[in-house]
Enzyme design. Structure first.
Site, short mmCIF file in Angstrom:
data_model
loop_
_atom_site.label_atom_id
_atom_site.label_comp_id
_atom_site.label_asym_id
_atom_site.label_seq_id
_atom_site.Cartn_x
_atom_site.Cartn_y
_atom_site.Cartn_z
N LYS A 1 0.86 -1.18 0.00
CA LYS A 1 0.00 0.00 0.00
C LYS A 1 0.89 1.22 0.00
O LYS A 1 1.82 1.32 0.81
CB LYS A 1 -0.87 0.00 1.28
CG LYS A 1 -1.80 1.17 1.37
CD LYS A 1 -3.14 0.84 0.77
CE LYS A 1 -3.94 2.06 0.42
NZ LYS A 1 -3.78 2.59 -0.93
N GLN B 1 7.32 3.96 3.74
CA GLN B 1 5.91 3.58 3.81
C GLN B 1 5.72 2.30 4.63
O GLN B 1 4.72 2.14 5.33
CB GLN B 1 5.39 3.36 2.38
CG GLN B 1 3.89 3.29 2.25
CD GLN B 1 3.24 4.66 2.18
OE1 GLN B 1 3.72 5.54 1.50
NE2 GLN B 1 2.15 4.84 2.92
N LYS C 1 5.21 1.74 -3.19
CA LYS C 1 5.12 3.09 -3.74
C LYS C 1 5.35 3.01 -5.24
O LYS C 1 5.98 2.06 -5.72
CB LYS C 1 6.19 3.99 -3.11
CG LYS C 1 5.90 5.47 -3.19
CD LYS C 1 4.95 5.97 -2.12
CE LYS C 1 4.54 7.39 -2.40
NZ LYS C 1 3.78 7.99 -1.30
N ASP D 1 -0.46 10.72 -4.64
CA ASP D 1 0.70 11.37 -4.02
C ASP D 1 0.92 12.63 -4.85
O ASP D 1 -0.03 13.11 -5.52
CB ASP D 1 1.93 10.44 -4.03
CG ASP D 1 3.09 10.97 -3.17
OD1 ASP D 1 3.05 10.78 -1.95
OD2 ASP D 1 4.04 11.57 -3.71
N ASN E 1 -2.57 18.97 -1.90
CA ASN E 1 -3.56 18.27 -1.07
C ASN E 1 -3.22 18.35 0.42
O ASN E 1 -4.07 18.72 1.24
CB ASN E 1 -3.64 16.81 -1.54
CG ASN E 1 -4.48 15.96 -0.63
OD1 ASN E 1 -3.99 15.39 0.33
ND2 ASN E 1 -5.78 15.90 -0.89
#
Ligand code: NDP
Length: 443
Positions: A89, A110, A125, A165, A239
């Protein structure tokens, strides 16, 4: 040579040119020494040797036709780093500078971050050296479709579930999801950050920024402080930055800066977030356009925000955007708390400056884990064929962020580094993954 130093030296030698990956490994591994010394089983089972090598990497060609009918080619990547505790993930990044070393650093980080969320999520990733800026919607769609035509072979709701991302938001996720569904003829939650009409979760868009502030609030409260009335500087205007700004204001703080790769704005009256949202989310414009909305604000071309005096600094743009000199400047100007919304925004030297000066420092893998945590909640809702209310998702996000703070603070204290949340987050994230790897044998 110690176990840790041997693995670092070997990694650097075996992965020439992957500088960001070297930086991430060099930051994490020394903080684990105390755990490794206490638990010789980890070295005996070669846990570090395995942790620094991804389970697999895909590098692939992404050909597409631009609006003039010209053939364009980009390079796509997916690094499936570690699946000890769950399916891979981690987000997809579209940026012209994307390289294998960058994706590997992100996938490595991650793995620990996902472990901290307490959800069953492995680390991965991906991305491409594609720049969505200046492209038409049609070109972005063509690129996303070509990218997913190859990437989709390696995904699955229980195998690998990417998210957004840098450069990948709702538009890109939508195009990629459409292509995956078309090829595989299956409606499964194979991406997160989806639109609300086709399996997305309420609260996912805001989650990284909101989660960052839930972490900051907890960190400050435990130190007897509060966000109320504090001056906050934020970098970036994407974001993470936008929703970090929104939640900081809800807590009563005044955010005075935002930026993009062109420069930064300073608004002494506090950032007008509606203006930033319109510039960035609606018009896809540049941050200097802010002056059209607030003529009294200042725009500084080509500079970072860290020279602006503040109590709390939140780097939310990209890696290595805050160096040793920036850190010294922040400390000199009275900044007492820093939390990383971006991944690895502070250089290792900058982190040393913060820790040496008693700055409350929330490292990325703890402080920005709210995005992936809410992606985990999106996966749960997809698997249950249900959708939760915004309030329900937000409550779970808040609980997870408070728990992440507790894990980082607790592990730091237990292993003799009280108040060092860098060490604490690394240790807590590592232990869950390492123990799972031990129990699963040499795989
Ligand atoms: P966005 O693409 O939405 O925004 C990125 C922002 O950072 C933009 O303002 C961009 O400016 C700026 N930026 C990007 N590259 C550079 C650069 N080289 N120099 C200066 N400014 C730059 O990305 P996100 O907000 O999603 O991500 C920001 C950071 O947060 C990244 O490090 C990401 O890995 C991390 N993160 C994101 C999560 C998420 O849920 N989205 C989850 C956890 C971490 P410009 O438009 O000019 O390029």
């Amino acid at each position: 040579m110690s176990y840790v130093n041997r693995i670092i030296a070997n990694t650097i030698e075996k992965t020439p040119g992957e500088f960001e990956f070297h930086q991430a490994v060099t930051e994490v591994l020394p903080t684990l020494k105390v755990v490794l010394d206490k638990n010789p089983r980890f070295e005996a089972a070669g846990i570090l040797e395995r942790l620094v090598v991804p389970e697999r990497c895909f590098v692939f060609r992404v050909p597409w036709l631009d609006d003039d009918g010209k053939t364009r080619v980009n390079v796509g990547y997916r690094v499936q780093f570690n699946s000890a505790i769950g399916p891979y993930k981690g987000g997809l990044r579209f940026h012209p500078k994307v390289s294998l070393g960058e994706i590997k650093f992100l996938g490595f980080e991650q793995t620990f971050k996902n472990s901290l969320t307490s959800l069953p999520l492995g680390g991965g990733k991906g991305g491409a050296d594609f720049d969505p800026k200046g492209k038409s919607d049609n070109e972005v769609m063509k690129f996303c479709q070509s990218f997913m035509t190859e990437l989709g072979k390696y995904l699955g709701a229980t195998i690998d579930v990417p998210a957004g991302d840098i450069g990948v938001g709702a538009r890109e996720i939508g195009y990629m999801y459409g292509q995956y569904k078309r090829i595989n003829d299956t409606f499964e939650g194979v991406l997160t950050g989806k639109g609300l009409t086709y399996g997305g979760s309420l609260g996912r868009t805001e989650a990284t920024g909101y989660g960052l502030l839930y972490f900051v609030n907890e960190m400050l409260q435990r130190a007897g402080k509060s966000l109320e009335g504090q001056i906050v500087t934020i970098s970036g205007s994407g974001n993470v930055s936008i929703f970090a700004c929104e939640k900081a204001r809800e807590y009563g703080a005044k955010v005075v800066t935002m930026s993009d790769s062109g420069g930064f704005i300073y608004d002494a009256d506090g950032i007008d977030l509606d203006a930033v949202k319109e510039i960035k989310l609606v018009k896809r414009g540049r941050i200097k356009d802010y002056l059209q909305y607030r003529p009294n604000a200042q725009y500084t071309e080509g500079k970072r925000v860290w020279g602006v005096p503040c109590h709390i600094a939140l780097p939310c743009a990209t890696q290595n955007e805050l160096d040793e000199n920036d850190a010294k400047e922040l400390v000199k100007n009275g900044c007492y708390a820093v939390a990383e919304g971006a991944n690895m925004p502070s250089s290792n030297e900058a982190i040393e400056v913060f820790l040496a000066n008693g700055v409350l420092f929330g490292p990325a893998k703890a402080a920005n884990a709210g995005g992936v945590a809410t992606s985990g909640l999106e996966m749960t809702q997809n698997a249950m064929h249900t959708s939760w209310t915004r309030d329900e998702v937000d409550k779970q996000l808040h609980r997870i962020m408070v728990n992440i703070y507790a894990q980082a603070a607790g592990a730091a204290e237990e292993y003799g580094a009280k108040g060092n949340f860098v060490a604490g987050a690394n240790i807590a994230g590592f232990l869950k993954v390492a123990n799972a790897m031990l129990e699963q044998g040499v795989v």
